[in-house]
Design an enzyme around this catalytic site. Structure first.
Site, PDB file in Angstrom:
ATOM      1  N   VAL A   1       2.441   4.773  -2.045  1.00 18.47           N
ATOM      2  CA  VAL A   1       3.381   3.866  -2.684  1.00 18.47           C
ATOM      3  C   VAL A   1       2.662   2.692  -3.341  1.00 18.47           C
ATOM      4  O   VAL A   1       3.174   2.088  -4.291  1.00 18.47           O
ATOM      5  CB  VAL A   1       4.408   3.363  -1.636  1.00 18.47           C
ATOM      6  CG1 VAL A   1       3.739   2.493  -0.579  1.00 18.47           C
ATOM      7  CG2 VAL A   1       5.577   2.630  -2.277  1.00 18.47           C
ATOM      8  N   LYS A   2       1.464   2.381  -2.851  1.00 19.64           N
ATOM      9  CA  LYS A   2       0.718   1.226  -3.353  1.00 19.64           C
ATOM     10  C   LYS A   2       0.142   1.445  -4.749  1.00 19.64           C
ATOM     11  O   LYS A   2      -0.321   0.497  -5.386  1.00 19.64           O
ATOM     12  CB  LYS A   2      -0.410   0.868  -2.380  1.00 19.64           C
ATOM     13  CG  LYS A   2       0.071   0.437  -1.012  1.00 19.64           C
ATOM     14  CD  LYS A   2       0.803  -0.889  -1.055  1.00 19.64           C
ATOM     15  CE  LYS A   2       1.052  -1.440   0.334  1.00 19.64           C
ATOM     16  NZ  LYS A   2       1.660  -2.769   0.307  1.00 19.64           N
ATOM     17  N   ASP A   3       0.172   2.688  -5.239  1.00 20.66           N
ATOM     18  CA  ASP A   3      -0.243   2.925  -6.626  1.00 20.66           C
ATOM     19  C   ASP A   3       0.610   2.096  -7.581  1.00 20.66           C
ATOM     20  O   ASP A   3       0.140   1.596  -8.603  1.00 20.66           O
ATOM     21  CB  ASP A   3      -0.097   4.400  -6.997  1.00 20.66           C
ATOM     22  CG  ASP A   3      -1.109   5.289  -6.298  1.00 20.66           C
ATOM     23  OD1 ASP A   3      -1.966   4.746  -5.569  1.00 20.66           O
ATOM     24  OD2 ASP A   3      -1.040   6.509  -6.469  1.00 20.66           O
TER      25      ASP A   3
END
Length: 611
Positions: free
Chosen positions: A48-50
């Protein structure tokens, strides 16, 4: 909007992740509602941190903070680092990631593959500690020109990436019918952005926040009261409140622990075919608790933050799970000794070292007693961790610690501890992966473990002995291979006491002639004589690169002679010693047993000279 068939770069592939219905796990527990998972692990960087990595980089470029030649620095648990490193690779920036030692080696390897430089900090270091990842990042920024900390803990791009992206996608994918959303909390950006966006479209939706035991993010404060100081699940929980975390968005907080999260993550993989990470199990555990009262036809969405890649040597491994008692050990081969207790083994009470003792003392104790590990105790006798020789040497060789520093600076805490009443079978499973296990006995009414013992794997038990034998072999080879030359040199020095300086000058000229020849054996011969002269007090530092040349040979014996010479001749602060360090590190990581063996010999030489 659907993505085009061809994308201009990998950054445009971020987002647009699918929403998938769970078909087995909720039904097996009697839930009536629909449980969907938002598959954030399908982002190109694996998490999700992309989303925030790309958003923060593009925003910094738009504001003129990032320009060609700049360096991105970021303190992170790993996933944000991977997102930023991916964006840095695509946009052409140098990237430097600071992350705690607890985080998986897979994350480190992925970051390095993306071209990022990685600096590790102690897991136990508090957020405001000088050794913590935030303080270290700030020091790096002050030292590196044109460097920028994008700072996911305060950067508005963090929650906005999820408000505009993840949250909007969930609302659209369910046609505005979202009754509950369950989100793990780390920096809080994911929860804040998704929660705000869904609340706008679905005011009655319950926003549920999942927080691990040992973290202090949950409300009310009583939820955070626990004896847990370390947890294995990565990427969630903190010991401070990040600026981007808006706790007013949350309707209810739930706690989870490793014992429920990791087996459930394994079940998501096995029963639903979703290759997700450990925190996904924590989020699902909370969802299964929170959604019990939802009715048939109502929708609960669970965010699955990252993928399996980061944890192949951790919770995905049966050995790792069994070692930490998250999975029952099975006697697959019907070993007769399997259920015997560890205390039936002939265990010796182990030597310990105080946490305020100098590192030199710990090394000396290990050398004198053929040990590779020592439990570290505080003033009360409580075990704080273990000094592990390979870990200690790594810190010394990378100049993260000095021999005069206190042992507490090099404490190794990622080890397995078992009670002496455990069965031998579990200990054997641990030792299939780990090099040692700490066996403790707890006195009745006493919370401090006493009488610690170490059980080591066979290879680890022999390492110190092998090291000393290797050192003797190096010296033995010097004597055997170059016996005549060394004898002549020793006899010549003895017979020319009255004119020693002239004799040594002649010897050095002869040695220089030998060093100019192409034959590596002749050069090794010359280096052996130089080493003897150094031991006699003569300065031969001028021959440093000749020693490096011999050390670079693919001949096993010549390499060992080079390492012995380097240990005697190179100054601790010299660049040549750093070159030697890199060569040892390269040989240690080699799959060739001879290269690894000669590297161990080299380490033994350096230990013997306190380098």
């Amino acid at each position: 909007a659907p993505k085009p068939s061809v994308l201009p770069s990998i950054l445009e592939a971020v987002g647009g992740t699918p929403l998938v219905k769970l078909n087995k796990i909720p039904q097996s527990l009697g839930l009536k509602c629909n449980v969907y998972v938002k598959c954030e692990f399908l982002n190109p960087g694996g998490s999700v941190k992309d989303r925030i990595g790309v958003r923060m980089v593009l925003e910094a470029e738009r504001k003129g903070l990032l320009k060609p030649g700049c360096t991105i620095i970021e303190p992170t648990s790993g996933n944000t680092g991977i997102g930023l490193a991916m964006a840095a690779a695509a946009r052409g920036y140098r990237c430097l990631i600071v992350m705690p030692e607890k985080m998986s080696n897979e994350k480190v390897d992925t970051l390095k593959a993306l071209g990022a430089e990685v600096i590790r900090t102690p897991t136990e270091a508090a957020f405001d500690s000088p050794e913590g990842l935030i303080a270290v990042s700030q020091r790096l920024q002050r030292a590196i020109p044109d460097s920028v900390i994008l700072d996911q803990y305060r950067n508005a791009g963090n929650p906005l990436a999820h408000y505009d992206g993840t949250g909007a996608e969930i609302v659209e994918q369910l046609g505005g019918r979202v009754d509950m959303v369950v989100i793990g909390t780390g920096t809080g950006g994911t929860m804040t952005g998704i929660g705000r966006r869904i609340k706008e479209s679905c005011p009655n939706c319950k926003v549920i926040a999942a927080d691990p035991e040992g973290s202090i993010l949950a409300e009310p404060e009583e939820l955070n009261q626990t004896n847990v100081s370390f947890y294995e699940v990565e990427g969630v929980g903190y010991d401070f409140l990040p600026t981007v975390l808006d706790r007013t968005v949350v309707d209810q907080w739930y706690k989870f622990n490793d014992r429920v999260a990791l087996p459930l993550a394994r079940r998501l993989i096995r029963d639903e075919g979703l290759l997700c990470g450990g925190s996904s199990g924590g989020n699902l555990f909370v969802a299964l608790e929170a959604a019990k009262d939802l009715k048939e036809g109502e929708n609960c969405v669970v965010v699955l933050p990252d993928n399996i890649r980061n944890y192949l040597t951790k919770f995905v491994s049966d050995n790792w799970m069994e070692a930490r008692n998250f999975k029952e050990s099975e006697n697959c081969h019907n070993q007769k000794w399997w259920n015997e207790k560890v205390n039936t083994l002939p265990l010796e009470t182990l030597l310990t070292v105080r946490d305020d003792a100098p590192i030199n003392d710990a090394i000396e104790i290990m050398k004198q007693n053929n040990r590779t590990h020592l439990p570290v105790v505080d003033g009360t006798g409580a075990i704080n961790g273990v000094v592990h020789l390979p870990n200690l040497l790594s810190k010394l060789l990378n100049r993260l610690a000095k021999p005069s520093d206190q042992v507490r600076r090099t404490i190794f805490k990622q080890f397995v501890k078992i009670d002496h009443e455990e069965n031998i079978g579990r200990a054997s499973r641990i030792l299939e992966k780990d090099s040692f296990v700490l066996v403790t006995r707890q006195e009745l009414g006493d919370h401090n473990q006493t009488d610690p013992c170490l059980i080591c794997s066979a290879s680890e038990k022999t390492q110190p002995v092998v090291g000393k034998m290797a050192l003797k072999m190096v010296k033995g080879n010097l004597e055997r291979m170059f016996d005549k030359n060394l004898t002549d040199l020793v006899r010549g020095i003895r017979n020319n006491k009255d004119n020693e300086a002239k004799y040594i000058a002649q010897c050095i000229e002869e040695i220089k002639q030998e060093l100019r020849q192409d034959n590596v054996n002749v050069k090794s011969n010359a280096v052996a004589k130089l080493t003897y002269l150094q031991m006699c007090g003569y300065d031969i530092s001028w021959a440093g690169f000749n020693i490096i040349e011999v050390m670079s040979s693919n001949r096993f014996t010549c390499k060992r002679i080079g390492y012995l010479a380097a240990s005697q001749c190179f100054h601790p602060d010299s660049e040549l010693l750093m070159l030697t360090t890199n060569m040892i590190r390269k040989d240690l990581s080699s799959t060739n047993q001879y290269d690894a063996g000669v590297a161990l010999s080299g380490l033994s030489c350096f230990i013997s000279t306190d380098l």
